[in-house]
Design a protein around this motif. Structure first.
Motif, PDB file in Angstrom:
ATOM      1  N   PRO A  80      15.665   8.614   9.236  1.00 50.51           N
ATOM      2  CA  PRO A  80      15.115   7.392   9.827  1.00 50.51           C
ATOM      3  C   PRO A  80      13.667   7.564  10.288  1.00 50.51           C
ATOM      4  O   PRO A  80      13.260   8.655  10.693  1.00 50.51           O
ATOM      5  N   GLN A  81      12.898   6.505  10.211  1.00 53.10           N
ATOM      6  CA  GLN A  81      11.507   6.501  10.654  1.00 53.10           C
ATOM      7  C   GLN A  81      11.323   5.362  11.654  1.00 53.10           C
ATOM      8  O   GLN A  81      12.133   4.451  11.719  1.00 53.10           O
ATOM      9  N   ILE A  82      10.204   5.425  12.403  1.00 54.85           N
ATOM     10  CA  ILE A  82      10.041   4.370  13.413  1.00 54.85           C
ATOM     11  C   ILE A  82       9.608   3.030  12.814  1.00 54.85           C
ATOM     12  O   ILE A  82       9.664   2.008  13.462  1.00 54.85           O
ATOM     13  N   SER A  83       9.155   3.050  11.568  1.00 55.93           N
ATOM     14  CA  SER A  83       8.837   1.739  10.979  1.00 55.93           C
ATOM     15  C   SER A  83       9.157   1.746   9.491  1.00 55.93           C
ATOM     16  O   SER A  83       9.133   2.808   8.852  1.00 55.93           O
ATOM     17  N   ASP A  84       9.450   0.569   8.963  1.00 59.40           N
ATOM     18  CA  ASP A  84       9.765   0.447   7.540  1.00 59.40           C
ATOM     19  C   ASP A  84       8.559   0.815   6.691  1.00 59.40           C
ATOM     20  O   ASP A  84       8.690   1.343   5.593  1.00 59.40           O
ATOM     21  N   LYS A  85       7.374   0.520   7.253  1.00 59.19           N
ATOM     22  CA  LYS A  85       6.158   0.809   6.503  1.00 59.19           C
ATOM     23  C   LYS A  85       6.024   2.326   6.271  1.00 59.19           C
ATOM     24  O   LYS A  85       5.745   2.788   5.160  1.00 59.19           O
ATOM     25  N   ILE A  86       6.255   3.081   7.347  1.00 55.63           N
ATOM     26  CA  ILE A  86       6.162   4.540   7.230  1.00 55.63           C
ATOM     27  C   ILE A  86       7.180   5.043   6.220  1.00 55.63           C
ATOM     28  O   ILE A  86       6.879   5.877   5.357  1.00 55.63           O
ATOM     29  N   LEU A  87       8.394   4.506   6.307  1.00 53.10           N
ATOM     30  CA  LEU A  87       9.452   4.940   5.399  1.00 53.10           C
ATOM     31  C   LEU A  87       9.067   4.638   3.947  1.00 53.10           C
ATOM     32  O   LEU A  87       9.219   5.475   3.055  1.00 53.10           O
ATOM     33  N   LYS A  88       8.539   3.445   3.735  1.00 48.21           N
ATOM     34  CA  LYS A  88       8.206   3.033   2.371  1.00 48.21           C
ATOM     35  C   LYS A  88       7.122   3.955   1.779  1.00 48.21           C
ATOM     36  O   LYS A  88       7.222   4.414   0.641  1.00 48.21           O
ATOM     37  N   GLU A  89       6.101   4.214   2.610  1.00 51.45           N
ATOM     38  CA  GLU A  89       5.020   5.098   2.119  1.00 51.45           C
ATOM     39  C   GLU A  89       5.560   6.487   1.768  1.00 51.45           C
ATOM     40  O   GLU A  89       5.166   7.080   0.770  1.00 51.45           O
ATOM     41  N   HIS A  90       6.465   6.933   2.608  1.00 51.61           N
ATOM     42  CA  HIS A  90       7.066   8.244   2.355  1.00 51.61           C
ATOM     43  C   HIS A  90       7.858   8.230   1.045  1.00 51.61           C
ATOM     44  O   HIS A  90       7.713   9.127   0.198  1.00 51.61           O
TER      45      HIS A  90
END
Ligand code: ATP
Ligand code: MG
Length: 835
Positions: free
Chosen positions: A246-256
């Protein structure tokens, strides 16, 4: 033709290879001498070059011919001289055949009866014997040398070996048996009064003899595919899939997710402040192995955030070591690559009110964290300063306006948290030192706590695998990634690996150096990886050892003997065998006149190792430990009046006299070669010993300048434990940790191997890189050895090995006088039962 007189008989018989004494004795023998002389005349008429083997076959024919066969004497002699009959066995079959009638009229039948033209290669013999021993391994291991006679007769019954040379079959069997169960020892002493064939009790503490290996190649457990189980079992098999964290934001997750495209990314993050050690081999296998297992990538990232302790030589050594262990980093990266980015993130942290510049001393920080009494934590006066003030002060730090220690940047975490890693850790400190990559650009450097997780984040590491002392740091790791709004990897911890009888800590290793206990950090007694490599330990043995231990969270201290067993396992199947004598005594053979050449296999159990030639002359060396001036019943080797076998030699030797020096030391042994040429029965040796020929014209022996024998550096298994070693590890040095033997001699086969190694295209590069430690040998009964790098630094050895004439062994031998040949003992052949 007039009857030859006594002198011409003697001279003829000597030409057949008989000794003076034997020739005279034969000349006097009225029955034998005319027959032998007739065969000699035939040879002379046909101008056959009489070498010793013709001579002994003719002698055998003359002395065993039956009355029925007498009329075919010249026929059989010619069959010997034209090379059709080449063994005593064939000669005796030829004599037998004459009972049936004239062999000349049924010549084809005669030839097939005597096995003419059937050539059994040494390779066939080796493989037959090896097959037989494999099938009968259990019996061999339990009954040992008692089964030798039985085995020999069974092997000889194999129809395919009917025409194999009996001596070769016997020598091959003996050599292979020696290889499997080792030399004779107390287990082979016949048990008195217990009847034949009873087992001698096995002494306790003896290691079990190893069964015959089915394959000569590296055992399969050391192949890369074998380490799958390290990751398919246990907790490490249950880690999240890439992208599932899990990440604190969907944006961070998507970039990852966009970056990793579903693959695992790990990293190995050493600090370049020393050589890697055996513990790091585990970290390397875990990180590179996990990525490889999941078809992902692993970066090598130097954690170069402290310019005061880091050196370029360590950077180079680390990469070389990783490659040596067989791993290829996907990318080679540096924490310093991210200094700009990290600085930016630190500003972001300050701006969010989550970091502040603090001017407390180390002591004050310690006190405010509860001090020695571990009391309540209190915030210091700087914690609540404004964002603007911290930004200003931090820039002053960066601009060099503070001295080292006058200001630090601290993260504003949670003083109430039970985890000390949340008590406002230091993020940046001032260090005025030039950095190997960024020079003088920075005088502030990020700490491990600040840099490590952010570097992992920048590289999109999916699994940040580290050792268990970082369990508490997991919380601050996650805290910081979230605080600066970046991708947050998953940290997972495994137990550190330590081994007994050594120390691994860089600081303590440097102490050994300062105290002149060792002269370099790759001293082969250490367990740094460059030290193990220099000693000659194969990388695959280290990987095999680490993988066998698996990945658990428990911190383990493993007996060094377990590593040694892996080394033996690897070398047993890969190291060619050579005869070497550590403490030579000269042996003079009174009845050997002409030198002969012997072909000696590099591994009696595996023809793929090839063979080499050694001269057998009237002088050779044996080891002083293989001779006793005072004999005893349970002693099987050489003593006055006693016979012992010499591996691969044409016969055993009997000691007839001992020459002592003025100091009472044995200088020379006078011996007789028991080759049966004198017609006397050959005494049966009880065991075989190794030897090295003396023949200056063949460059033999090769004298080793130094043979370095290593033992544990420390006397205790846990030298760092003050309750066991109250005066500290420096007081625990084993005085016998290094023994240097300067008198060792070895057969010239070592040059064949060096030259073969140098000419192998695959290893040419190694020579250029001076990777000599790859040249490893088993010295029979002594141990495994590897060429030390000192050989290169003090000599033109590499030059001698390279170039167009490099395959000439003579060239190496002639240049060797100018070269220092130093060998390291990698490991003994068997585990020391006293350890
Ligand atoms: P040391 O203090 O022994 O030199 P270190 O932890 O300071 O060790 P690093 O260069 O920081 O050495 O280590 C690089 C990686 O290797 C880290 O992930 C660390 O956890 C791991 N590592 C270090 N020592 C061991 C060990 N004994 N067993 C397993 N992994 C280790
Ligand atoms: Mg470290």
């Amino acid at each position: 033709m007039a009857d030859p007189n006594f002198d011409s008989l003697v001279s003829a018989f000597k030409k057949l290879g008989l000794t003076d004494e034997k020739a005279a004795e034969t000349a006097k023998n009225n029955k034998l001498s005319p027959i032998l002389y007739e065969t000699y005349r035939l040879a002379e008429e046909n101008s056959v070059d009489l070498n010793k083997s013709f001579g002994s076959l003719l002698y055998n024919l003359a002395s065993t011919i039956t009355p029925e066969a007498r009329e075919y004497l010249s026929f059989i002699s010619k069959e010997i001289l034209n090379g059709n009959l080449t063994s005593n066995d064939q000669v005796s079959e030829a004599i037998k055949y004459c009972k049936k009638g004239n062999p000349q009229t049924t010549y084809d039948d005669f030839k097939s009866h005597c096995g003419v033209g059937i050539v059994i290669s040494d390779a066939q013999i080796v493989s037959k014997v090896s097959e037989f021993l494999k099938a009968n391994n259990e019996k061999l291991v339990s009954d040992r040398y008692r089964v030798l006679g039985l085995f020999l007769s069974k092997i000889r019954q194999d129809p395919e070996l009917r025409w194999a040379k009996a001596e070769t079959v016997k020598a091959t069997l003996e050599a292979q048996v020696l290889e499997i169960i080792g030399p004779k020892d107390e287990r082979d002493v016949p048990v008195k009064g217990k009847g034949k064939g009873k087992k001698a009790p096995k002494p306790t503490g003896q290691t079990e003899a190893k069964p015959a290996a089915t394959k000569p190649k590296v055992p399969s457990k050391y192949t890369p595919a074998s380490f799958a189980s390290m990751f398919s079992e246990g907790d490490i098999s249950k880690l999240h899939k890439p992208g599932e964290n899990p990440q604190i934001s969907d944006k961070i997750l998507k970039e990852h997710l966009d970056f990793i495209k579903g693959s695992v990314i790990t990293r190995f993050p050493p600090e370049p402040n020393g050589f890697l050690h055996i513990g790091h081999a585990k970290a390397i296998n875990v990180n590179f192995g996990y990525a490889e297992y999941h078809k992902g990538k692993c970066n090598l990232r130097y954690d170069d955030t402290n310019p005061e302790t880091e050196e370029v030589k360590y950077l180079e050594s680390i990469l070389e070591t990783v490659k040596w262990l067989g791993f290829k980093p996907d990318q080679i990266l540096y924490a310093s690559d991210y200094f700009d980015k990290l600085y930016e993130l630190s500003l972001h942290l300050i701006e969010k009110g989550l970091a502040y510049v603090c001017h407390c001393t180390g002591e004050q920080i310690h006190e405010s964290r509860g001090g020695d009494s571990m009391g309540p934590r209190v915030a210091c006066e700087h914690r609540d300063r404004s964002v603007e003030s911290s930004l200003l002060e931090f820039k002053k730090m960066r601009d060099g306006r503070y001295k080292s220690g006058e200001a630090i940047l601290r993260m504003k975490m949670d003083l109430e948290d039970g985890n000390p890693q949340m008590w406002d850790l230091v993020a940046y400190r001032i260090i005025f030192a030039s950095h190997h990559r960024t020079g003088n650009k920075w005088c502030i450097y990020p700490t491990y706590d600040f840099a490590h997780c952010l570097c992992d984040s920048i590289e999109n590491i999916t699994h940040s695998l580290c050792t268990t002392e970082f369990i508490q740091s997991r919380k601050s790791y996650y805290w910081l990634c979230d605080a600066v709004d970046v991708y947050k990897p998953v940290q997972w911890e495994y137990g550190r690996l330590n081994v007994t009888n050594t120390i691994l800590s860089k600081r303590k290793l440097l102490k050994l150096l300062e105290n002149n206990i060792i002269s370099s950090l790759d001293d082969p007694r250490l367990y740094t990886l460059p030290a193990l490599r220099r000693r000659g330990v194969p990388a695959i043995a280290i990987n095999g050892f680490v993988r066998e231990l698996g990945v658990t969270t428990s911190q383990t201290t493993i007996e060094v003997s377990r590593l040694e067993n892996h080394i033996r396992d690897c070398l047993n199947s890969t190291a060619p065998r050579l005869m070497a004598i550590l403490d030579p005594i000269k042996v003079k053979l009174t009845n050997v006149s002409k030198p002969i050449e012997l072909e000696v296999p590099f591994n009696p159990r595996d023809v793929s190792f090839g063979s080499h030639k050694i001269p057998f002359t009237n002088t050779l060396f044996i080891d002083s430990s293989d001779f006793r001036a005072v004999d005893s019943k349970d002693y099987y080797r050489l003593a006055p009046g006693k016979t012992v076998g010499l591996l691969y030699a044409p016969g055993p030797i009997t000691c007839t006299d001992v020459v002592y020096g003025e100091d009472g030391k044995v200088i020379e042994l006078i011996c007789k070669l028991e080759d049966g040429a004198d017609g006397l029965p050959i005494p049966k040796p009880k065991t075989y010993i190794q030897w090295v020929p003396y023949s200056p014209e063949h460059g033999s022996p090769v004298v080793l300048d130094e043979l370095r024998l290593y033992n544990n550096l420390f006397k205790h298994s846990n030298p760092y434990d003050k309750s066991v070693v109250p005066d500290g590890y420096l007081s625990d040095i084993n005085p016998e940790s290094l023994q240097v033997v300067k008198s060792a001699v070895i057969e010239t086969g070592i040059y064949d191997l060096i030259s073969r190694f140098a000419n192998d295209q695959k290893t040419k590069q190694h020579f250029d890189d001076k990777n000599f430690e790859e040249l490893r040998f088993q010295f029979l009964r002594t141990g495994y050895f590897a060429v030390d790098k000192d050989t290169l630094f003090s000599s033109s050895f590499v030059e001698a090995c390279k170039g167009p004439q490099s395959n000439s062994v003579e060239k190496l031998a002639s240049t060797s006088k100018n070269n220092v040949l130093v060998l390291n003992r990698v490991v003994t052949l068997k585990e020391d039962p006293n350890k």
